[in-house]
Scaffold this motif. Structure first.
Motif, PDB file in Angstrom:
ATOM      1  N   HIS A 284       0.839  -4.756   9.357  1.00 51.05           N
ATOM      2  CA  HIS A 284       1.950  -6.260   9.732  1.00 51.05           C
ATOM      3  C   HIS A 284       3.684  -4.932   8.525  1.00 51.05           C
ATOM      4  O   HIS A 284       4.176  -6.295   8.550  1.00 51.05           O
ATOM      5  N   ASN A 285       3.474  -4.355   8.641  1.00 52.32           N
ATOM      6  CA  ASN A 285       4.315  -4.124   8.343  1.00 52.32           C
ATOM      7  C   ASN A 285       4.959  -4.068   6.410  1.00 52.32           C
ATOM      8  O   ASN A 285       6.063  -5.197   6.392  1.00 52.32           O
ATOM      9  N   ARG A 286       3.874  -4.670   6.082  1.00 49.33           N
ATOM     10  CA  ARG A 286       3.625  -5.141   4.617  1.00 49.33           C
ATOM     11  C   ARG A 286       3.424  -3.227   4.112  1.00 49.33           C
ATOM     12  O   ARG A 286       3.091  -2.794   3.709  1.00 49.33           O
ATOM     13  N   VAL A 287       4.670  -4.093   1.735  1.00 49.49           N
ATOM     14  CA  VAL A 287       3.891  -3.508   1.109  1.00 49.49           C
ATOM     15  C   VAL A 287       2.644  -4.238   0.025  1.00 49.49           C
ATOM     16  O   VAL A 287       3.392  -5.107  -0.024  1.00 49.49           O
ATOM     17  N   PHE A 288       2.084  -3.413   0.141  1.00 46.49           N
ATOM     18  CA  PHE A 288       0.808  -3.578  -0.414  1.00 46.49           C
ATOM     19  C   PHE A 288       0.681  -2.243  -2.180  1.00 46.49           C
ATOM     20  O   PHE A 288       1.038  -1.616  -2.478  1.00 46.49           O
ATOM     21  N   ILE A 289       0.368  -3.678  -3.166  1.00 47.77           N
ATOM     22  CA  ILE A 289      -0.337  -2.559  -3.956  1.00 47.77           C
ATOM     23  C   ILE A 289      -1.754  -2.884  -5.095  1.00 47.77           C
ATOM     24  O   ILE A 289      -2.239  -3.996  -3.936  1.00 47.77           O
ATOM     25  N   VAL A 290      -1.593  -1.732  -5.116  1.00 49.95           N
ATOM     26  CA  VAL A 290      -3.680  -1.712  -4.893  1.00 49.95           C
ATOM     27  C   VAL A 290      -4.239  -1.720  -6.759  1.00 49.95           C
ATOM     28  O   VAL A 290      -3.288  -0.683  -7.052  1.00 49.95           O
ATOM     29  N   GLU A 291      -4.329  -2.773  -7.234  1.00 49.88           N
ATOM     30  CA  GLU A 291      -4.073  -2.011  -8.114  1.00 49.88           C
ATOM     31  C   GLU A 291      -5.321  -2.018  -8.972  1.00 49.88           C
ATOM     32  O   GLU A 291      -7.177  -1.601  -8.576  1.00 49.88           O
ATOM     33  N   VAL A 292      -5.742  -0.639 -10.006  1.00 42.57           N
ATOM     34  CA  VAL A 292      -7.180   0.287 -10.013  1.00 42.57           C
ATOM     35  C   VAL A 292      -7.232   0.276 -11.432  1.00 42.57           C
ATOM     36  O   VAL A 292      -6.775   0.753 -12.214  1.00 42.57           O
TER      37      VAL A 292
END
Ligand code: F6P
Length: 357
Positions: free
Chosen positions: A169-177
Motif C-alpha cells: 500500500h506504500n504506507r507508513v506503519f507504526i507498530v507499538e511494542v
C-alpha cells in the motif's frame, strides 16, 4: 523432607510453566520426600491461603504450555504494607501461611514488583528464591529474563506481517511494542524485523527527526516506512516535563497511546496516511520459544540446586551464559534499561536505522 511453596505473580509470559517444571524436576529427582504447595494468583494465594498441594505429575507436560498453571495477579509492592479492605495486614498474612504450612522455601516467579515483595519477605525472615520473569527484560542483575525471547518472536512476526501490507500500500506503519518503561523488546524486535525507525523510552525522540527519516526514505524511492515504537517512547519535549506534568498531559491526551500521537504528527507534516498496529498482549501469549524453554529449564534446575544447598534470599540469574545466585538485597528495586550508546544501537544506526535523535 522439603516443603516448597511456589507462586507466579505479575503479568504472565510464555515460559512460567517451563520454569516451574525445571524447579520441580530438579527437586523431585534429588529428594525422596517433597511437598509442593502451589499458591493461586500470585501473592493473593499466599495472603488469603488459597493453595493446593501439587505433585510432580502436575508439572509434567507443561514445558511448552504458555501462561501459568497457578494463575497470576498484580499485587502492587507499594500497597503490600497497606491493609486490605477488611483491615488484613497482608505481610503478616503471608508469613502466617508460610509458617502454617511449615515451608522450607518459597519459589517466586515474577518481574520487578514481584521481586521487591520477594525481597520484603526475605527481610521478614522467610526463605525465598526468585526467578526473573518478564517480556520486558528489565530485571537488573541478569543478562536476560524468561519470556523476553518469546515476546521478541511474536513482536517480530507482527512487524513482518505489517511489512508486506505496508509495502503493497506504500504506507507508513507504526507498530507499538510492549516493554513498559524500557525499550529492550522494541529494540530487538525492531532490528530483527528490519524496522526503519525505532523509538525507545531511553532515547527521547525529536518528531522532526522522525519525519525527516521518513522523507529521506520516500525521496530515495521507498514508498513505505515501518516504525517500531515502544509503548513507553517519549518525545524530547515530554521528557523535559516533570513526572507530574507528564502524567497530567497523558491523562488529558486525546490519543490512546504515544503511537497515535506520532501518527497524527506525521500525517500532518507529510500529508500521508499512517496506520497504527498494536499487537498488545499477543506478545505475552502462546507457547515459549525454544530459547526460553532451555533458559527456564536451566534457571529452574539452578533454583532447585540453591534449595538443595539451602542457599536462599537470591535471584537465579543468567550471566554470561552461566546460572548465578544473585542476592536479592543487591538487585531489588533496580531497573535494567537500554544503554543509548550500546553497541547494538551504534550498529543499528550504522545501517541507517533512525532512533529519532
Ligand atoms: O510487564 C509486562 C507487560 O506486558 C508490559 O510490557 C506492559 O506494559 C504491561 O505488562 C501490561 O500490563 P497489563 O497486562 O496489566 O495490561
Amino acid at each position: 523432607m522439603k516443603r516448597i511453596g511456589m507462586l507466579t505473580s505479575g503479568g504472565d509470559c510464555q515460559a512460567l510453566n517451563a520454569a516451574m517444571r525445571g524447579v520441580v524436576k530438579g527437586l523431585s529427582e534429588n529428594i525422596s520426600e517433597l511437598e509442593i504447595y502451589g499458591f493461586y494468583e500470585g501473592y493473593k494465594g499466599l495472603i488469603y491461603g488459597n493453595y493446593r498441594l501439587l505433585t510432580a505429575a502436575d508439572f509434567s507436560g507443561i514445558l511448552t504450555r504458555g501462561g501459568t498453571i497457578l494463575g497470576t495477579s498484580r499485587q502492587p509492592f507499594k500497597y503490600m504494607r497497606t491493609p486490605d479492605e477488611n483491615g488484613l495486614d497482608k505481610v503478616v498474612a503471608m508469613k502466617q501461611t508460610y509458617h502454617k504450612l511449615n515451608l522450607d522455601c518459597l519459589v517466586i516467579l515474577g518481574g520487578n514488583g514481584t521481586q521487591k515483595t520477594a525481597n520484603l519477605l526475605r527481610e521478614e525472615g522467610l526463605n525465598v528464591v526468585h526467578l526473573p520473569k518478564t517480556i520486558d527484560n528489565d530485571i537488573y542483575g541478569t543478562d536476560v529474563t524468561f519470556g523476553f525471547q518469546s515476546a521478541v518472536n511474536v513482536a517480530t512476526q507482527a512487524i513482518d506481517c505489517i511489512h508486506t501490507t505496508a509495502a503493497s500500500h506504500n504506507r507508513v506503519f507504526i507498530v507499538e511494542v510492549m516493554g513498559h518503561k524500557v525499550g529492550w523488546l522494541t529494540l530487538y524486535a525492531g532490528v530483527s524485523s528490519g524496522a526503519d525507525i525505532i523509538l525507545l523510552p531511553e532515547i527521547p525522540y525529536d518528531i522532526n527527526k522522525v519525519i525527516k527519516a521518513i522523507k529521506k526514505r520516500s525521496d530515495a524511492g521507498k514508498g513505505f516506512t515501518i516504525l517500531a515504537v515502544a509503548e513507553g517512547a517519549i518525545s524530547k519535549e515530554d521528557a523535559a516535563l516533570s513526572k507530574k506534568e507528564y502524567k497530567k498531559k497523558q491523562e488529558q491526551s486525546k490519543y490512546p497511546s504515544v503511537s497515535y500521537e506520532i501518527a497524527a504528527q506525521i500525517e500532518k507534516a507529510l500529508g500521508t496516511e499512517v496506520r497504527v498496529a498494536v499487537p498488545g498482549h499477543t506478545q505475552r501469549g502462546g507457547s515459549p520459544c525454544p530459547y526460553d524453554r532451555a533458559l527456564c529449564t536451566r534457571l529452574g534446575a539452578a533454583a532447585a540446586k540453591a534449595i538443595l544447598d539451602e542457599d536462599y534470599g537470591c535471584m537465579i540469574a543468567m550471566i554470561n551464559n552461566e546460572t548465578k545466585r544473585v542476592p536479592l538485597s543487591e538487585v531489588a528495586g533496580k531497573l535494567k534499561t537500554v544503554d543509548p550508546n550500546c553497541r547494538m544501537i551504534q550498529e543499528a544506526k550504522l545501517i541507517g536505522i533512525s532512533f529519532g535523535d
